[in-house]
Motif scaffolding. Structure first.
Motif, PDB file in Angstrom:
ATOM      1  N   LEU A 125       0.834  -1.205   0.000  1.00  0.00           N
ATOM      2  CA  LEU A 125       0.000   0.000   0.000  1.00  0.00           C
ATOM      3  C   LEU A 125       0.869   1.256   0.000  1.00  0.00           C
ATOM      4  O   LEU A 125       0.531   2.255  -0.642  1.00  0.00           O
ATOM      5  N   GLY A 126       2.007   1.200   0.700  1.00  0.00           N
ATOM      6  CA  GLY A 126       2.920   2.333   0.695  1.00  0.00           C
ATOM      7  C   GLY A 126       3.500   2.584  -0.682  1.00  0.00           C
ATOM      8  O   GLY A 126       3.676   3.734  -1.091  1.00  0.00           O
ATOM      9  N   GLY A 127       3.798   1.513  -1.411  1.00  0.00           N
ATOM     10  CA  GLY A 127       4.299   1.669  -2.771  1.00  0.00           C
ATOM     11  C   GLY A 127       3.270   2.300  -3.693  1.00  0.00           C
ATOM     12  O   GLY A 127       3.605   3.167  -4.515  1.00  0.00           O
ATOM     13  N   VAL A 128       2.022   1.880  -3.557  1.00  0.00           N
ATOM     14  CA  VAL A 128       0.953   2.461  -4.367  1.00  0.00           C
ATOM     15  C   VAL A 128       0.770   3.938  -4.031  1.00  0.00           C
ATOM     16  O   VAL A 128       0.629   4.782  -4.937  1.00  0.00           O
ATOM     17  N   ALA A 129       0.759   4.272  -2.739  1.00  0.00           N
ATOM     18  CA  ALA A 129       0.603   5.671  -2.328  1.00  0.00           C
ATOM     19  C   ALA A 129       1.781   6.520  -2.807  1.00  0.00           C
ATOM     20  O   ALA A 129       1.594   7.654  -3.273  1.00  0.00           O
ATOM     21  N   PHE A 130       2.981   5.990  -2.716  1.00  0.00           N
ATOM     22  CA  PHE A 130       4.172   6.702  -3.199  1.00  0.00           C
ATOM     23  C   PHE A 130       4.052   6.989  -4.687  1.00  0.00           C
ATOM     24  O   PHE A 130       4.380   8.094  -5.146  1.00  0.00           O
ATOM     25  N   CYS A 131       3.584   6.000  -5.432  1.00  0.00           N
ATOM     26  CA  CYS A 131       3.440   6.170  -6.872  1.00  0.00           C
ATOM     27  C   CYS A 131       2.411   7.250  -7.201  1.00  0.00           C
ATOM     28  O   CYS A 131       2.654   8.112  -8.053  1.00  0.00           O
ATOM     29  N   TYR A 132       1.270   7.221  -6.514  1.00  0.00           N
ATOM     30  CA  TYR A 132       0.199   8.173  -6.831  1.00  0.00           C
ATOM     31  C   TYR A 132       0.556   9.601  -6.415  1.00  0.00           C
ATOM     32  O   TYR A 132       0.422  10.543  -7.203  1.00  0.00           O
ATOM     33  N   PHE A 133       1.011   9.771  -5.180  1.00  0.00           N
ATOM     34  CA  PHE A 133       1.182  11.117  -4.645  1.00  0.00           C
ATOM     35  C   PHE A 133       2.507  11.771  -5.045  1.00  0.00           C
ATOM     36  O   PHE A 133       2.582  12.996  -5.134  1.00  0.00           O
ATOM     37  N   GLY A 172       4.123  -1.168  -6.003  1.00  0.00           N
ATOM     38  CA  GLY A 172       3.699  -1.981  -4.872  1.00  0.00           C
ATOM     39  C   GLY A 172       4.557  -3.215  -4.701  1.00  0.00           C
ATOM     40  O   GLY A 172       4.988  -3.549  -3.586  1.00  0.00           O
ATOM     41  N   VAL A 173       4.839  -3.910  -5.810  1.00  0.00           N
ATOM     42  CA  VAL A 173       5.687  -5.111  -5.746  1.00  0.00           C
ATOM     43  C   VAL A 173       7.123  -4.737  -5.401  1.00  0.00           C
ATOM     44  O   VAL A 173       7.789  -5.425  -4.611  1.00  0.00           O
ATOM     45  N   THR A 174       7.610  -3.637  -5.950  1.00  0.00           N
ATOM     46  CA  THR A 174       8.979  -3.209  -5.677  1.00  0.00           C
ATOM     47  C   THR A 174       9.187  -2.901  -4.201  1.00  0.00           C
ATOM     48  O   THR A 174      10.261  -3.188  -3.640  1.00  0.00           O
ATOM     49  N   PHE A 175       8.188  -2.359  -3.561  1.00  0.00           N
ATOM     50  CA  PHE A 175       8.306  -2.018  -2.146  1.00  0.00           C
ATOM     51  C   PHE A 175       8.328  -3.259  -1.255  1.00  0.00           C
ATOM     52  O   PHE A 175       8.484  -3.129  -0.029  1.00  0.00           O
ATOM     53  N   GLU A 176       8.174  -4.445  -1.842  1.00  0.00           N
ATOM     54  CA  GLU A 176       8.276  -5.690  -1.079  1.00  0.00           C
ATOM     55  C   GLU A 176       9.724  -6.157  -0.935  1.00  0.00           C
ATOM     56  O   GLU A 176       9.976  -7.226  -0.360  1.00  0.00           O
ATOM     57  N   VAL A 177      10.676  -5.383  -1.440  1.00  0.00           N
ATOM     58  CA  VAL A 177      12.084  -5.795  -1.398  1.00  0.00           C
ATOM     59  C   VAL A 177      12.550  -6.134   0.022  1.00  0.00           C
ATOM     60  O   VAL A 177      13.225  -7.155   0.220  1.00  0.00           O
ATOM     61  N   PRO A 178      12.226  -5.331   1.056  1.00  0.00           N
ATOM     62  CA  PRO A 178      12.683  -5.721   2.404  1.00  0.00           C
ATOM     63  C   PRO A 178      12.153  -7.073   2.844  1.00  0.00           C
ATOM     64  O   PRO A 178      12.866  -7.838   3.513  1.00  0.00           O
ATOM     65  N   VAL A 179      10.914  -7.383   2.485  1.00  0.00           N
ATOM     66  CA  VAL A 179      10.338  -8.676   2.857  1.00  0.00           C
ATOM     67  C   VAL A 179      11.098  -9.808   2.170  1.00  0.00           C
ATOM     68  O   VAL A 179      11.384 -10.842   2.785  1.00  0.00           O
ATOM     69  N   VAL A 180      11.432  -9.616   0.902  1.00  0.00           N
ATOM     70  CA  VAL A 180      12.179 -10.645   0.171  1.00  0.00           C
ATOM     71  C   VAL A 180      13.545 -10.868   0.810  1.00  0.00           C
ATOM     72  O   VAL A 180      13.982 -12.016   1.007  1.00  0.00           O
ATOM     73  N   VAL A 181      14.225  -9.780   1.166  1.00  0.00           N
ATOM     74  CA  VAL A 181      15.544  -9.894   1.804  1.00  0.00           C
ATOM     75  C   VAL A 181      15.433 -10.637   3.128  1.00  0.00           C
ATOM     76  O   VAL A 181      16.220 -11.551   3.423  1.00  0.00           O
ATOM     77  N   VAL A 182      14.450 -10.272   3.930  1.00  0.00           N
ATOM     78  CA  VAL A 182      14.270 -10.901   5.245  1.00  0.00           C
ATOM     79  C   VAL A 182      13.966 -12.392   5.094  1.00  0.00           C
ATOM     80  O   VAL A 182      14.518 -13.226   5.821  1.00  0.00           O
ATOM     81  N   VAL A 183      13.104 -12.752   4.164  1.00  0.00           N
ATOM     82  CA  VAL A 183      12.741 -14.155   3.968  1.00  0.00           C
ATOM     83  C   VAL A 183      13.948 -14.968   3.506  1.00  0.00           C
ATOM     84  O   VAL A 183      14.184 -16.088   3.980  1.00  0.00           O
ATOM     85  N   LEU A 184      14.724 -14.423   2.578  1.00  0.00           N
ATOM     86  CA  LEU A 184      15.904 -15.141   2.093  1.00  0.00           C
ATOM     87  C   LEU A 184      16.894 -15.406   3.221  1.00  0.00           C
ATOM     88  O   LEU A 184      17.461 -16.503   3.332  1.00  0.00           O
ATOM     89  N   VAL A 185      17.102 -14.397   4.070  1.00  0.00           N
ATOM     90  CA  VAL A 185      18.035 -14.565   5.181  1.00  0.00           C
ATOM     91  C   VAL A 185      17.461 -15.510   6.227  1.00  0.00           C
ATOM     92  O   VAL A 185      18.164 -16.379   6.757  1.00  0.00           O
ATOM     93  N   ARG A 186      16.169 -15.364   6.533  1.00  0.00           N
ATOM     94  CA  ARG A 186      15.545 -16.203   7.569  1.00  0.00           C
ATOM     95  C   ARG A 186      15.524 -17.671   7.166  1.00  0.00           C
ATOM     96  O   ARG A 186      15.693 -18.559   8.015  1.00  0.00           O
ATOM     97  N   MET A 187      15.360 -17.963   5.885  1.00  0.00           N
ATOM     98  CA  MET A 187      15.335 -19.339   5.418  1.00  0.00           C
ATOM     99  C   MET A 187      16.726 -19.922   5.244  1.00  0.00           C
ATOM    100  O   MET A 187      16.877 -21.109   4.920  1.00  0.00           O
ATOM    101  N   GLY A 188      17.740 -19.109   5.442  1.00  0.00           N
ATOM    102  CA  GLY A 188      19.111 -19.582   5.337  1.00  0.00           C
ATOM    103  C   GLY A 188      19.608 -19.757   3.915  1.00  0.00           C
ATOM    104  O   GLY A 188      20.635 -20.405   3.683  1.00  0.00           O
ATOM    105  N   LEU A 189      18.886 -19.178   2.946  1.00  0.00           N
ATOM    106  CA  LEU A 189      19.303 -19.312   1.551  1.00  0.00           C
ATOM    107  C   LEU A 189      20.493 -18.427   1.219  1.00  0.00           C
ATOM    108  O   LEU A 189      21.249 -18.710   0.280  1.00  0.00           O
TER     109      LEU A 189
END
Length: 253
Positions: A125-133, A172-189
């Motif tokens: 939602l933050g990515g969408v708001a950033f894009c619009y405003f 919106g998808v681009t703003f998911e980058v922190p989640v992707v980084v966290v998941v990769l590290v948490r899963m030990g990949l």
């Protein structure tokens, strides 16, 4: 004995299906309620006018958007209303997903899933708001300034809807980058140290992705690439803390 086990497994499977159905129905009810509320106030026309404001503000005085399709003046505002209803109902929908899977999770797994679900929703939602405003106004102004004086600018509402939906989805998808980084590290990949080592390649990749998914102008490309880089760095800061908090009690150092 085996018949009793099979019967118990069948009952468990059916009970899960019933629970899944109930959660899906509740999610649909939430989406329908949000859609009806938006239909009543402010209404599809007002919602589309709000969505079109960045483009209208960049057009010459007195210019308006056009509709080339017969039912476009009705269909396009309805699509926008449904999309906004989904975004408003997203927390309720994700709660239903969480309520369905939570009983089967351990405590440390719940500490893993809940923050990811919440943070991914807020980041999208933050990515969408950033894009619009912050992005649309600058992009449309930049593009229209290059328009020759012999051209009358009158964007079609369906093309405009397709454009803003693709842009909002990209941000919106681009703003998911922190989640992707966290998941990769948490899963030990991959380790945080490795992600830091490939930082130059990530920066280049961010600009390549921005060049692909945004219009061919420097404003929109930098508007996507720079936040992507910043969010990558944010993910590197959060990942170690997240790993410590969500470790199983049985995990040894």
């Amino acid at each position: 004995m085996s018949d009793k086990i099979e019967h118990g497994a069948e009952e468990t499977f059916i009970s899960h299906l019933v629970e899944l159905r109930d959660r899906l129905v509740k999610a649909v009810y939430g989406l329908a309620a949000a859609c009806i509320a938006l239909m009543l106030w402010p209404g599809p026309a007002a919602i589309y006018d709000f969505l079109a404001q960045p483009m209208l503000a960049s057009l010459p005085a007195g210019s308006k958007m056009i509709a080339t399709g017969v039912i476009s003046p009705f269909l396009v505002p309805m699509k926008v209303t449904l999309l906004l209803a989904f975004m408003l109902a997203l927390p309720w929908i994700l709660y239903q997903v969480w309520a369905f899977v939570a009983p089967g999770l351990y405590t440390h797994e719940k500490r893993l899933v809940a923050p990811l679900v919440i943070s991914s929703s807020l980041l999208f939602l933050g990515g969408v708001a950033f894009c619009y405003f912050l992005v649309f106004g600058r992009v449309f102004k930049f593009i229209n300034e290059f328009s020759p004086a012999s051209i009358s600018i009158a964007p079609d509402i369906e093309n405009y809807l397709d454009f803003i939906m693709s842009m909002c989805l990209a941000f919106g998808v681009t703003f998911e980058v922190p989640v992707v980084v966290v998941v990769l590290v948490r899963m030990g990949l991959v380790t945080v140290e490795k992600l830091k080592a490939i930082r130059p390649y990530v920066v280049v990749g961010a600009f390549v992705i921005a060049a692909i998914v945004t219009p061919p102008d420097i404003v929109s490309q930098f508007s996507l690439a720079l936040p992507m880089w910043f969010l990558y760095e944010l993910g590197l800061l959060i990942a170690p803390l997240f790993v410590r908090v969500t470790q199983s009690p049985d995990t040894t150092e």
